[in-house]
Enzyme design. Sequence first.
Site, mmCIF file in Angstrom:
data_model
loop_
_atom_site.group_PDB
_atom_site.id
_atom_site.type_symbol
_atom_site.label_atom_id
_atom_site.label_comp_id
_atom_site.label_asym_id
_atom_site.label_seq_id
_atom_site.Cartn_x
_atom_site.Cartn_y
_atom_site.Cartn_z
ATOM 1 N N LYS A 181 0.839 -1.200 0.000
ATOM 2 C CA LYS A 181 0.000 0.000 0.000
ATOM 3 C C LYS A 181 0.875 1.250 0.000
ATOM 4 O O LYS A 181 1.916 1.287 0.659
ATOM 5 C CB LYS A 181 -0.895 0.004 1.242
ATOM 6 C CG LYS A 181 -1.835 -1.197 1.303
ATOM 7 C CD LYS A 181 -2.583 -1.259 2.609
ATOM 8 C CE LYS A 181 -1.698 -1.606 3.783
ATOM 9 N NZ LYS A 181 -2.430 -1.881 5.032
ATOM 10 N N CYS A 231 -6.984 -1.061 7.699
ATOM 11 C CA CYS A 231 -8.027 -2.027 8.096
ATOM 12 C C CYS A 231 -9.207 -1.940 7.132
ATOM 13 O O CYS A 231 -9.733 -2.968 6.669
ATOM 14 C CB CYS A 231 -8.533 -1.719 9.511
ATOM 15 S SG CYS A 231 -7.258 -1.766 10.765
HETATM 16 N N1 LIG Z 1 -4.023 10.580 2.034
HETATM 17 C C1 LIG Z 1 -4.460 9.557 1.280
HETATM 18 N N2 LIG Z 1 -5.177 9.807 0.155
HETATM 19 C C2 LIG Z 1 -5.632 8.781 -0.605
HETATM 20 N N3 LIG Z 1 -5.425 7.494 -0.332
HETATM 21 C C3 LIG Z 1 -4.708 7.174 0.774
HETATM 22 C C4 LIG Z 1 -4.190 8.186 1.644
HETATM 23 N N4 LIG Z 1 -3.540 7.585 2.673
HETATM 24 C C5 LIG Z 1 -3.662 6.255 2.459
HETATM 25 N N5 LIG Z 1 -4.346 5.999 1.316
HETATM 26 C C6 LIG Z 1 -4.715 4.685 0.784
HETATM 27 O O1 LIG Z 1 -5.322 3.968 1.861
HETATM 28 C C7 LIG Z 1 -5.022 2.574 1.769
HETATM 29 C C8 LIG Z 1 -4.311 2.138 3.054
HETATM 30 O O2 LIG Z 1 -2.947 2.512 2.965
HETATM 31 P P1 LIG Z 1 -1.988 2.876 4.161
HETATM 32 O O3 LIG Z 1 -2.448 4.151 4.776
HETATM 33 O O4 LIG Z 1 -0.616 2.826 3.596
HETATM 34 O O5 LIG Z 1 -2.253 1.674 5.152
HETATM 35 P P2 LIG Z 1 -2.074 1.575 6.737
HETATM 36 O O6 LIG Z 1 -3.260 2.224 7.358
HETATM 37 O O7 LIG Z 1 -2.007 0.098 6.957
HETATM 38 O O8 LIG Z 1 -0.806 2.283 7.087
HETATM 39 C C9 LIG Z 1 -4.166 2.437 0.494
HETATM 40 O O9 LIG Z 1 -5.020 2.149 -0.589
HETATM 41 C C10 LIG Z 1 -3.542 3.827 0.356
HETATM 42 O O10 LIG Z 1 -3.117 4.095 -0.963
HETATM 43 C C1 LIG Z 2 -7.290 -2.557 16.960
HETATM 44 C C2 LIG Z 2 -6.480 -1.969 15.867
HETATM 45 N N1 LIG Z 2 -6.187 -2.714 14.787
HETATM 46 C C3 LIG Z 2 -5.431 -2.190 13.792
HETATM 47 C C4 LIG Z 2 -4.966 -0.899 13.880
HETATM 48 C C5 LIG Z 2 -4.109 -0.320 12.793
HETATM 49 O O1 LIG Z 2 -4.961 0.040 11.800
HETATM 50 P P1 LIG Z 2 -4.531 0.748 10.439
HETATM 51 O O2 LIG Z 2 -5.629 0.558 9.486
HETATM 52 O O3 LIG Z 2 -3.166 0.304 10.048
HETATM 53 O O4 LIG Z 2 -4.600 2.248 10.862
HETATM 54 P P2 LIG Z 2 -3.667 3.195 11.667
HETATM 55 O O5 LIG Z 2 -3.504 2.770 13.073
HETATM 56 O O6 LIG Z 2 -2.389 3.144 10.882
HETATM 57 O O7 LIG Z 2 -4.404 4.457 11.566
HETATM 58 C C6 LIG Z 2 -5.312 -0.142 14.999
HETATM 59 N N2 LIG Z 2 -4.902 1.125 15.127
HETATM 60 N N3 LIG Z 2 -6.051 -0.708 15.991
#
Ligand SMILES: Nc1ncnc2c1ncn2[C@@H]1O[C@H](COP(=O)(O)OP(=O)(O)O)[C@@H](O)[C@H]1O
Ligand SMILES: Cc1ncc(COP(=O)(O)OP(=O)(O)O)c(N)n1
Length: 313
Positions: A181, A231
């Site tokens: 991602k 998530c």
């Molecule tokens: N600011 C943003 N604008 C558009 N898409 C986003 C943005 N931040 C994350 N995404 C998208 O949200 C999804 C989750 O990505 P990411 O944020 O990297 O995951 P995680 O929450 O596990 O860190 C991906 O499809 C990513 O490209």
């Molecule tokens: C209970 C719980 N599970 C997973 C996460 C992490 O979620 P994620 O979508 O990676 O979002 P961020 O924490 O990165 O915002 C969580 N925080 N809590």
Amino acid sequence: MLRVNGHVVRALTVAGSDSGGGAGIQADLKTFAAFGVYGASVITGLTAQNTLGVQGVRYVDPAFVREQMRSVLTDIGADAAKTGMLGSAAIIEAVAEGFAEYPVRALIVDPVMVAKGGEPLLDADAVSVLKQRLLPLASVVTPNLPEAEALVGGRIVSWDDCHQAARELFRFTGGGLVVIKGGHVQKDWAGQSPYGGSLVPHAVDVVFDGDAFTYFAAMRIPSHRTHGTGCTFSAAITAARAAGASWIDAIASAKAFISEAIRRAQDWDVGGGHGPTDHSAPAQVVHGLSAGRCYAYVGGTWEEVAGRRGNPV
Ligand SMILES: Nc1ncnc2c1ncn2[C@@H]1O[C@H](COP(=O)(O)OP(=O)(O)O)[C@@H](O)[C@H]1O
Ligand SMILES: Cc1ncc(COP(=O)(O)OP(=O)(O)O)c(N)n1
């Protein structure tokens, strides 16, 4: 509730609870509901959490995690399942044993390690267990950039590194797709697209199926309300796959959903910190996209964009 061939479509999440409702089990069940899919949950842990951070974590006894899996999978069943926060090596073992005993047709592994605020959600000694025990069961694994780095044991600071990491992770999944991602991609390398065209400023997710790379790009939304994006994204893949989409179409459906969920939450006032996304965004299952292409989400629909196709490395 969505039905396919007369049967209600069912999805299962095996994950932790986020008391703030933006991530974890709560995000997953809201996302399943947005797709019209019936959601069941196996809870691996509890977090005292809000938009400011994680204030506390408690894990569930691994045997009780297994018992929840047995309860759900011997009665309700699941057309697709996902994992999120698993916490400890012992819980991962229990979950892997649970899926070995009660197999599901589609398993999405979101290798949750750290919350946005930096609080650990997986014990350090559990990373290798996740790799050895759970990745081989995965139909799809969805690491963000730091998670991909932890799994392959090296820095990812360019698209070439990203492609290399995807190839390495593919070896662990035994045939499951790898989705790296792009939410955490740094500005200096997001300035170039991974496949030759110019796509700035986009959030690009890279998919590797063992043969070709597929790219999904969507406008990067300037917002700090991105709590639970990972998530929500993996839950949306799970729901779309449960509803019968191909893997590529399920990932595209999820990318469109998370983009809309972030966009709609841009100016809302849920909490004072990293706010959640809006799970009441419209959810639609995309059909007919192909692997090995580059797609951009523009004006609510997917367009194939110019660029080098197939393997970029
Ligand atoms: N600011 C943003 N604008 C558009 N898409 C986003 C943005 N931040 C994350 N995404 C998208 O949200 C999804 C989750 O990505 P990411 O944020 O990297 O995951 P995680 O929450 O596990 O860190 C991906 O499809 C990513 O490209
Ligand atoms: C209970 C719980 N599970 C997973 C996460 C992490 O979620 P994620 O979508 O990676 O979002 P961020 O924490 O990165 O915002 C969580 N925080 N809590």
